[in-house]
Design an enzyme around this catalytic site. Sequence first.
Site, PDB file in Angstrom:
ATOM      1  N   ASP A  35       1.036  -1.492   0.104  1.00 53.27           N
ATOM      2  CA  ASP A  35       0.247   0.180  -0.021  1.00 53.27           C
ATOM      3  C   ASP A  35       0.896   0.718   0.025  1.00 53.27           C
ATOM      4  O   ASP A  35       1.326   1.079   1.055  1.00 53.27           O
ATOM      5  CB  ASP A  35      -0.919  -0.077   1.292  1.00 53.27           C
ATOM      6  CG  ASP A  35      -2.279   1.218   1.417  1.00 53.27           C
ATOM      7  OD1 ASP A  35      -2.874   1.546   1.991  1.00 53.27           O
ATOM      8  OD2 ASP A  35      -2.342   1.497  -0.017  1.00 53.27           O
ATOM      9  N   ASP A 219      -1.992   5.599  -5.222  1.00 53.37           N
ATOM     10  CA  ASP A 219      -2.133   4.228  -4.360  1.00 53.37           C
ATOM     11  C   ASP A 219      -2.664   3.151  -4.742  1.00 53.37           C
ATOM     12  O   ASP A 219      -3.679   2.849  -4.719  1.00 53.37           O
ATOM     13  CB  ASP A 219      -3.605   5.045  -3.504  1.00 53.37           C
ATOM     14  CG  ASP A 219      -3.574   4.711  -2.008  1.00 53.37           C
ATOM     15  OD1 ASP A 219      -4.895   4.854  -1.285  1.00 53.37           O
ATOM     16  OD2 ASP A 219      -2.997   3.845  -1.881  1.00 53.37           O
TER      17      ASP A 219
HETATM   18  C1  LIG Z   1      -8.552   2.076   1.675  1.00 52.29           C
HETATM   19  C2  LIG Z   1      -7.421   2.058   1.733  1.00 52.29           C
HETATM   20  C3  LIG Z   1      -6.399   0.863   2.838  1.00 52.29           C
HETATM   21  C4  LIG Z   1      -7.735  -0.393   2.893  1.00 52.29           C
HETATM   22  C5  LIG Z   1      -6.808  -1.896   2.191  1.00 52.29           C
HETATM   23  C6  LIG Z   1      -7.342  -3.150   2.286  1.00 52.29           C
HETATM   24  C7  LIG Z   1      -8.683  -3.441   2.942  1.00 52.29           C
HETATM   25  C8  LIG Z   1      -9.221  -4.431   3.074  1.00 52.29           C
HETATM   26  C9  LIG Z   1      -8.047  -5.573   2.842  1.00 52.29           C
HETATM   27  C10 LIG Z   1     -10.104  -4.182   4.557  1.00 52.29           C
HETATM   28  C11 LIG Z   1      -9.984  -4.408   1.743  1.00 52.29           C
HETATM   29  C12 LIG Z   1      -8.536  -1.762   3.685  1.00 52.29           C
HETATM   30  C13 LIG Z   1      -8.127  -0.723   3.964  1.00 52.29           C
HETATM   31  C14 LIG Z   1      -6.181   2.744   1.824  1.00 52.29           C
HETATM   32  N1  LIG Z   1      -4.648   2.292   0.649  1.00 52.29           N
HETATM   33  N2  LIG Z   1      -4.230   3.666   1.320  1.00 52.29           N
HETATM   34  C15 LIG Z   1      -5.986   4.219   2.044  1.00 52.29           C
HETATM   35  N3  LIG Z   1      -6.409   4.171   3.344  1.00 52.29           N
HETATM   36  N4  LIG Z   1      -6.437   5.515   4.187  1.00 52.29           N
HETATM   37  N5  LIG Z   1      -7.018   5.888   2.744  1.00 52.29           N
HETATM   38  N6  LIG Z   1      -7.364   5.494   1.888  1.00 52.29           N
HETATM   39  C16 LIG Z   1      -7.622   5.827  -0.001  1.00 52.29           C
HETATM   40  C17 LIG Z   1      -8.313   5.982   0.837  1.00 52.29           C
HETATM   41  C18 LIG Z   1      -9.307   6.935   1.286  1.00 52.29           C
HETATM   42  C19 LIG Z   1     -10.878   6.916   1.482  1.00 52.29           C
HETATM   43  C20 LIG Z   1     -11.630   6.001   0.959  1.00 52.29           C
HETATM   44  C21 LIG Z   1     -11.437   4.788   0.177  1.00 52.29           C
HETATM   45  C22 LIG Z   1      -9.717   4.752  -0.071  1.00 52.29           C
HETATM   46  O1  LIG Z   1     -11.619   3.908  -0.957  1.00 52.29           O
HETATM   47  C23 LIG Z   1     -13.547   4.612  -0.341  1.00 52.29           C
HETATM   48  O2  LIG Z   1     -13.745   5.566   0.409  1.00 52.29           O
END
Ligand SMILES: C[C@H](Cc1ccc(C(C)(C)C)cc1)[C@H](NN)c1nnnn1Cc1ccc2c(c1)OCO2
Length: 329
Positions: A35, A219
């Site tokens: 990530d 990302d």
């Molecule tokens: C969401 C991921 C982090 C993650 C990845 C996978 C998972 C699961 C395995 C449980 C499926 C949960 C979490 C992202 N990584 N930079 C992230 N981490 N922090 N902000 N973002 C980007 C963002 C932020 C907000 C949003 C989004 C995206 O999609 C929908 O709303």
Amino acid sequence: QTGSANTNPSDSADDEYITNVSIGTPAQVLPLDFDTGSSDLWVFSSETPKSSASGHVTYSPSKSSTAKKLSGASWSITYGDHSSSSGDVYTDKVTVGGFSVSSQAVESATKVSTQFVQDTVISGLLGLGFDVGNTVKPRAQKTWFSNAANSLAQPLFTADLKHQQTGSYNFGFIDTTLAKGPIGYTPADGSEGYWGFTATGYSVGGAKLNRNSITGIADTGTTLLLLDDDVVNAYYNNVESAQYDDSQQGVVFDCSEDLPSFSFGVGGTTITIPGSLINLTPVSDGSSTCFGGLQSSADIGINIFGDVALKAALVVFDLGNERLGWAQK
Ligand SMILES: C[C@H](Cc1ccc(C(C)(C)C)cc1)[C@H](NN)c1nnnn1Cc1ccc2c(c1)OCO2
């Protein structure tokens, strides 16, 4: 020195990409979600409640002769999709793609939110963001890449994510044969912990790029391409059956639509995402309604060039020169 690791889509929608990581001695191999939008390496472990860990591969520090407890250290992270995890910290040998960091902070989860419990194909995240984003207290820890950078041939890594095929994360070298076009470089802003950059303009369906810049982040940990409403509307105005679906929380359309491509300018080059990559997946098995890979970033407050965009390019995360390189592939 270099490293090269294969990465695979976790499911038919390319929801996330799984990369195997070896932790400890003897090696315990865990499937992790790399990530570039976060900076913690955390894993399901022998300290994760059994009910939560069921179905997941876990890390047991007690079974590793090189594991050391980082006394007094803890971590807690909440992601933008409101998933979260927290726990304590060990240091151990972590090997990615054949390259080893001897004393890497491995954050052991004592708590994980339901989204992680349910996603049994991954055992945690490996953050490839900037160290400033690490959540370990009282002292922030370095990412695996940050620890590796000085020993790598070059302080950079590349992401080559693919639709329904095996891709790669390469460390310390650029395999230009993975690209079809030149690499366009642009400054990267790591101040917030992720790889921020500015695209110089965009276009729909192969038209000439406009000059409406888009500032966002590269990302690998986000599935979708999340952009401002005006860009999203400009795109879906070309898709006859597109409509916002409340229950799906996004734009959907007939799976039979022939979607236009989406292009953006970066570092003097143009990256074109074929329409086929923007047809992400049917909203449910067998449905003829499909969910869009381009969605609004309005309620996030930041534009995210996630996997849908990254799949169209070879992306160079160049820490040494604080820049991002993009090449069409
Ligand atoms: C969401 C991921 C982090 C993650 C990845 C996978 C998972 C699961 C395995 C449980 C499926 C949960 C979490 C992202 N990584 N930079 C992230 N981490 N922090 N902000 N973002 C980007 C963002 C932020 C907000 C949003 C989004 C995206 O999609 C929908 O709303």
